[in-house]
Design a protein around this motif. Structure first.
Motif, PDB file in Angstrom:
ATOM      1  N   PRO A 150       0.826  -1.212   0.000  1.00 17.07           N
ATOM      2  CA  PRO A 150       0.000   0.000   0.000  1.00 17.07           C
ATOM      3  C   PRO A 150       0.856   1.256   0.000  1.00 17.07           C
ATOM      4  CG  PRO A 150      -0.741  -1.577   1.667  1.00 17.07           C
ATOM      5  CD  PRO A 150       0.581  -2.059   1.171  1.00 17.07           C
ATOM      6  N   THR A 151       0.280   2.311  -0.536  1.00 13.96           N
ATOM      7  CA  THR A 151       0.970   3.600  -0.557  1.00 13.96           C
ATOM      8  C   THR A 151       1.166   4.115   0.862  1.00 13.96           C
ATOM      9  OG1 THR A 151      -0.012   4.101  -2.703  1.00 13.96           O
ATOM     10  CG2 THR A 151       0.868   5.946  -1.445  1.00 13.96           C
ATOM     11  N   THR A 152       2.387   4.505   1.165  1.00 15.20           N
ATOM     12  CA  THR A 152       2.724   5.048   2.486  1.00 15.20           C
ATOM     13  C   THR A 152       3.428   6.390   2.316  1.00 15.20           C
ATOM     14  OG1 THR A 152       4.807   3.809   2.459  1.00 15.20           O
ATOM     15  CG2 THR A 152       2.937   2.771   3.553  1.00 15.20           C
ATOM     16  N   PRO A 153       3.338   7.273   3.300  1.00 19.45           N
ATOM     17  CA  PRO A 153       4.075   8.541   3.213  1.00 19.45           C
ATOM     18  C   PRO A 153       5.578   8.312   3.171  1.00 19.45           C
ATOM     19  CG  PRO A 153       2.379   8.621   4.919  1.00 19.45           C
ATOM     20  CD  PRO A 153       2.498   7.199   4.510  1.00 19.45           C
ATOM     21  N   ALA A 154       6.297   9.336   2.755  1.00 18.92           N
ATOM     22  CA  ALA A 154       7.751   9.227   2.679  1.00 18.92           C
ATOM     23  C   ALA A 154       8.380   9.054   4.048  1.00 18.92           C
ATOM     24  CB  ALA A 154       8.325  10.467   1.980  1.00 18.92           C
ATOM     25  N   TRP A 155       7.684   9.452   5.116  1.00 22.19           N
ATOM     26  CA  TRP A 155       8.249   9.365   6.461  1.00 22.19           C
ATOM     27  C   TRP A 155       7.780   8.096   7.185  1.00 22.19           C
ATOM     28  CZ3 TRP A 155       3.820   9.247   9.281  1.00 22.19           C
ATOM     29  CH2 TRP A 155       2.713   9.889   8.758  1.00 22.19           C
ATOM     30  N   ALA A 156       7.231   7.117   6.485  1.00 25.28           N
ATOM     31  CA  ALA A 156       6.750   5.882   7.099  1.00 25.28           C
ATOM     32  C   ALA A 156       7.348   4.683   6.379  1.00 25.28           C
ATOM     33  CB  ALA A 156       5.223   5.820   7.081  1.00 25.28           C
ATOM     34  N   SER A 157       7.246   3.513   7.005  1.00 25.72           N
ATOM     35  CA  SER A 157       7.754   2.272   6.429  1.00 25.72           C
ATOM     36  C   SER A 157       6.617   1.543   5.725  1.00 25.72           C
ATOM     37  CB  SER A 157       8.350   1.372   7.521  1.00 25.72           C
ATOM     38  OG  SER A 157       9.386   2.043   8.210  1.00 25.72           O
ATOM     39  N   SER A 158       6.962   0.865   4.649  1.00 23.54           N
ATOM     40  CA  SER A 158       5.960   0.149   3.866  1.00 23.54           C
ATOM     41  C   SER A 158       6.035  -1.344   4.149  1.00 23.54           C
ATOM     42  CB  SER A 158       6.177   0.397   2.366  1.00 23.54           C
ATOM     43  OG  SER A 158       7.443  -0.104   1.956  1.00 23.54           O
ATOM     44  N   THR A 159       4.947  -2.031   3.847  1.00 25.78           N
ATOM     45  CA  THR A 159       4.860  -3.475   4.005  1.00 25.78           C
ATOM     46  C   THR A 159       3.970  -4.022   2.896  1.00 25.78           C
ATOM     47  OG1 THR A 159       4.350  -5.252   5.573  1.00 25.78           O
ATOM     48  CG2 THR A 159       2.850  -3.379   5.504  1.00 25.78           C
ATOM     49  N   THR A 160       3.784  -5.338   2.873  1.00 27.83           N
ATOM     50  CA  THR A 160       2.988  -5.993   1.829  1.00 27.83           C
ATOM     51  C   THR A 160       1.780  -6.660   2.457  1.00 27.83           C
ATOM     52  OG1 THR A 160       4.983  -6.415   0.519  1.00 27.83           O
ATOM     53  CG2 THR A 160       3.011  -7.656  -0.058  1.00 27.83           C
ATOM     54  N   LEU A 161       0.614  -6.401   1.874  1.00 26.62           N
ATOM     55  CA  LEU A 161      -0.635  -7.000   2.323  1.00 26.62           C
ATOM     56  C   LEU A 161      -1.268  -7.773   1.172  1.00 26.62           C
ATOM     57  CD1 LEU A 161      -2.335  -4.114   4.371  1.00 26.62           C
ATOM     58  CD2 LEU A 161      -1.064  -6.058   5.241  1.00 26.62           C
ATOM     59  N   VAL A 252       5.778  12.206  12.460  1.00 24.35           N
ATOM     60  CA  VAL A 252       5.877  11.635  13.796  1.00 24.35           C
ATOM     61  C   VAL A 252       4.733  10.639  13.952  1.00 24.35           C
ATOM     62  CG1 VAL A 252       4.566  13.563  14.755  1.00 24.35           C
ATOM     63  CG2 VAL A 252       5.929  12.110  16.278  1.00 24.35           C
ATOM     64  N   ALA A 253       5.021   9.510  14.576  1.00 23.35           N
ATOM     65  CA  ALA A 253       4.014   8.458  14.728  1.00 23.35           C
ATOM     66  C   ALA A 253       4.083   7.889  16.137  1.00 23.35           C
ATOM     67  CB  ALA A 253       4.232   7.337  13.703  1.00 23.35           C
ATOM     68  N   ARG A 254       2.940   7.484  16.627  1.00 27.75           N
ATOM     69  CA  ARG A 254       2.836   6.844  17.936  1.00 27.75           C
ATOM     70  C   ARG A 254       2.166   5.492  17.761  1.00 27.75           C
ATOM     71  NH1 ARG A 254      -0.535   5.999  22.274  1.00 27.75           N
ATOM     72  NH2 ARG A 254       0.457   6.153  24.350  1.00 27.75           N
ATOM     73  N   ALA A 255       2.720   4.476  18.427  1.00 29.67           N
ATOM     74  CA  ALA A 255       2.211   3.115  18.271  1.00 29.67           C
ATOM     75  C   ALA A 255       2.069   2.454  19.626  1.00 29.67           C
ATOM     76  CB  ALA A 255       3.151   2.284  17.385  1.00 29.67           C
ATOM     77  N   SER A 256       1.125   1.520  19.691  1.00 34.02           N
ATOM     78  CA  SER A 256       0.932   0.720  20.888  1.00 34.02           C
ATOM     79  C   SER A 256       0.664  -0.714  20.459  1.00 34.02           C
ATOM     80  CB  SER A 256      -0.234   1.248  21.726  1.00 34.02           C
ATOM     81  OG  SER A 256      -1.444   1.217  20.982  1.00 34.02           O
ATOM     82  N   GLN A 257       1.325  -1.644  21.128  1.00 39.86           N
ATOM     83  CA  GLN A 257       1.118  -3.059  20.880  1.00 39.86           C
ATOM     84  C   GLN A 257       1.176  -3.801  22.212  1.00 39.86           C
ATOM     85  OE1 GLN A 257       3.696  -4.859  18.022  1.00 39.86           O
ATOM     86  NE2 GLN A 257       2.716  -6.857  18.110  1.00 39.86           N
ATOM     87  N   GLU A 258       0.092  -4.519  22.486  1.00 43.94           N
ATOM     88  CA  GLU A 258      -0.039  -5.214  23.758  1.00 43.94           C
ATOM     89  C   GLU A 258       0.150  -4.216  24.906  1.00 43.94           C
ATOM     90  OE1 GLU A 258       2.666  -8.470  23.527  1.00 43.94           O
ATOM     91  OE2 GLU A 258       1.435  -9.578  22.096  1.00 43.94           O
ATOM     92  N   MET A 259       1.174  -4.394  25.735  1.00 45.24           N
ATOM     93  CA  MET A 259       1.384  -3.511  26.883  1.00 45.24           C
ATOM     94  C   MET A 259       2.450  -2.457  26.634  1.00 45.24           C
ATOM     95  SD  MET A 259      -0.833  -4.680  28.927  1.00 45.24           S
ATOM     96  CE  MET A 259      -0.398  -3.801  30.423  1.00 45.24           C
ATOM     97  N   ASP A 260       3.005  -2.381  25.405  1.00 47.65           N
ATOM     98  CA  ASP A 260       4.078  -1.447  25.091  1.00 47.65           C
ATOM     99  C   ASP A 260       3.567  -0.353  24.161  1.00 47.65           C
ATOM    100  OD1 ASP A 260       5.922  -2.944  26.572  1.00 47.65           O
ATOM    101  OD2 ASP A 260       6.315  -4.260  24.852  1.00 47.65           O
ATOM    102  N   ASP A 261       4.236   0.789  24.219  1.00 52.42           N
ATOM    103  CA  ASP A 261       3.988   1.868  23.270  1.00 52.42           C
ATOM    104  C   ASP A 261       5.285   2.623  23.055  1.00 52.42           C
ATOM    105  OD1 ASP A 261       4.310   3.310  25.568  1.00 52.42           O
ATOM    106  OD2 ASP A 261       2.233   3.919  25.747  1.00 52.42           O
ATOM    107  N   GLY A 262       5.348   3.319  21.915  1.00 51.00           N
ATOM    108  CA  GLY A 262       6.572   4.039  21.574  1.00 51.00           C
ATOM    109  C   GLY A 262       6.312   5.078  20.506  1.00 51.00           C
ATOM    110  N   MET A 263       7.362   5.839  20.171  1.00 48.82           N
ATOM    111  CA  MET A 263       7.274   6.927  19.211  1.00 48.82           C
ATOM    112  C   MET A 263       8.320   6.714  18.121  1.00 48.82           C
ATOM    113  SD  MET A 263       4.842   8.886  20.453  1.00 48.82           S
ATOM    114  CE  MET A 263       5.087  10.409  19.520  1.00 48.82           C
ATOM    115  N   ARG A 264       8.040   7.326  16.972  1.00 48.71           N
ATOM    116  CA  ARG A 264       8.994   7.330  15.868  1.00 48.71           C
ATOM    117  C   ARG A 264       9.019   8.721  15.238  1.00 48.71           C
ATOM    118  NH1 ARG A 264       7.299   3.946  10.835  1.00 48.71           N
ATOM    119  NH2 ARG A 264       5.869   5.721  10.696  1.00 48.71           N
ATOM    120  N   TYR A 265      10.225   9.240  15.023  1.00 50.16           N
ATOM    121  CA  TYR A 265      10.431  10.536  14.392  1.00 50.16           C
ATOM    122  C   TYR A 265      11.301  10.324  13.155  1.00 50.16           C
ATOM    123  CZ  TYR A 265       9.127  11.903  19.142  1.00 50.16           C
ATOM    124  OH  TYR A 265       8.493  12.020  20.356  1.00 50.16           O
ATOM    125  N   GLN A 266      10.880  10.889  12.044  1.00 47.24           N
ATOM    126  CA  GLN A 266      11.622  10.674  10.803  1.00 47.24           C
ATOM    127  C   GLN A 266      11.651  11.955   9.985  1.00 47.24           C
ATOM    128  OE1 GLN A 266      10.646   8.160   6.979  1.00 47.24           O
ATOM    129  NE2 GLN A 266      11.346   6.759   8.584  1.00 47.24           N
TER     130      GLN A 266
END
Length: 378
Positions: A150-161, A252-266
């Motif tokens: 899928p199309t992703t912004p230049a400041w994000a990572s891409s994957t395959t679905l 800037v992105a914020r993510a949460s998975q299970e009991m963890d969360d974090g930030m990403r700056y690019q």
């Protein structure tokens, strides 16, 4: 005993006969009730009715087709029900905001023109990719069925679905002023090997969506959202095109998975050198606990890291593109990693494409060399 019984029966018969004679002599009519009226089957007289005289059949005509019966075409046409007009019934109920491109298989139900018998899928707007089918309407609506990135912004990572994707008005550069662009895909994470042999390997269900808006001719605002079981990632950013001095992107992105969360700056930058060379740089800081769809499979191994990626691409015309890259990664728990890479992609002919790639790590001395040959089968 036997003689007495016979004599008794004869006496009873004589008594019944005497009674019958007595009733007849007393003036009882002969057509009165009798023992015959007690029979289970009775007979009744039915008056005769004159039937209609038989009529000869009319001679067969041209419309009978040898059936011997004459068919009145006008009467038959009046008795047949009118055909159901689905277009006419649906047309007044169609909302004014529904675009005509929202019709199945690229056909407009309100369009009276039907495709010719020899029209192909390409003529209807469908195109077969390496792992999917893509449809693009005249209004810019795009539909993808199958595996895709899928199309992703230049400041994000891409994957395959693998699934179904929908997009509208996406452009490679900045969006026009006041224009909305979006892309979304729903399916499952594709873990299938890329260049090695193997079958399909799908992960959990996932979805991703991107929304873009052209604030001006130079600035485009972007947002992204990714979801998977027990994970959610949301990001905001934008792209600024200075035209003469290159293109900047940040998010800037914020993510949460299970009991963890974090930030990403690019932060990223791309420009042209000497009119032909393409130079790009991407700097990223990721805290521990951050996860997106590209890191979902190995989330337990993720940790905080800082990375910088430089890439220089030189177009060679008919000989393809030659690229060189340098990436440096630093983590709190291990030594720094520096990777040098070289890749060359070119076309041997109109249908055959060849890609060469080599990577080497500076400190460990490990290296990878790859060769990819692409030949379409259609």
């Amino acid at each position: 005993m036997k003689i007495s019984t016979v004599l008794g029966g004869m006496a009873a018969s004589a008594s019944i006969l005497a009674c019958t004679t007595a009733f007849a002599q007393a003036g009882v009519p002969e057509n009165g009730p009798s023992l015959r009226d007690l029979a289970p089957v009775q007979t009744y007289s039915v008056p005769d009715s004159d039937g209609a005289a038989p009529r000869a059949l009319p001679p067969p005509g041209d419309d009978d087709a040898g059936s011997g019966l004459r068919i009145d075409a006008a009467a038959q046409a009046d008795e047949q029900p009118e055909p159901l007009d689905l277009k006419g019934a649906w047309r007044p109920l169609r909302p004014t905001y529904a675009p005509g491109a929202w019709q199945p298989m690229g056909l407009d139900l309100l369009d009276d023109q039907t495709p010719s018998a020899g029209q192909t899928m390409a003529g209807l707007g469908w195109k077969l990719g390496s792992k999917n089918w893509n449809y693009t309407s005249a209004g810019g609506l795009g539909l993808t069925l199958g595996n895709a990135s899928p199309t992703t912004p230049a400041w994000a990572s891409s994957t395959t679905l693998g699934g179904v994707g929908l997009s509208k008005g996406l452009s490679p550069g900045n969006a026009d002023t006041g224009q909305w662009q979006y892309a979304t895909m729903v399916g499952a994470l594709d873990y299938s090997p890329g260049t090695t042999e193997g079958g399909l390997d799908y992960g959990p269900a996932a979805s991703t969506s991107v929304l873009r808006y052209g604030l001006s001719s130079n600035l485009t605002l972007e947002s992204q959202m990714e979801t998977a079981p027990a994970m959610k990632t949301m990001g905001l950013g934008g792209t600024y095109n200075t035209h003469q001095w290159g293109v900047w992107s940040a998010g800037v992105a914020r993510a949460s998975q299970e009991m963890d969360d974090g930030m990403r700056y690019q932060v990223g930058y791309q420009t042209s050198l000497l009119g032909r060379l393409q130079l790009s740089w991407v700097g990223e800081h990721r805290s521990a606990g951050f996860s997106d769809l590209s890191l979902y499979r190995n989330f337990a191994d993720n940790e905080a890291q800082d990375s910088n990626l430089w890439k220089l691409t030189m177009p060679l015309g008919s000989y393809g593109d030659l690229s060189g890259s340098y990436q440096a990664i630093e983590t709190p728990s291990g030594p720094p990693v520096e990777v040098f890479g070289v890749s060359h992609q070119f076309a041997l002919n109109q249908n055959v494409k060849l890609a060469l790639q080599a990577q080497r790590q500076r400190y460990t001395g490990d290296y990878d060399v790859g060769l990819q040959l692409s030949i379409p089968l259609n």
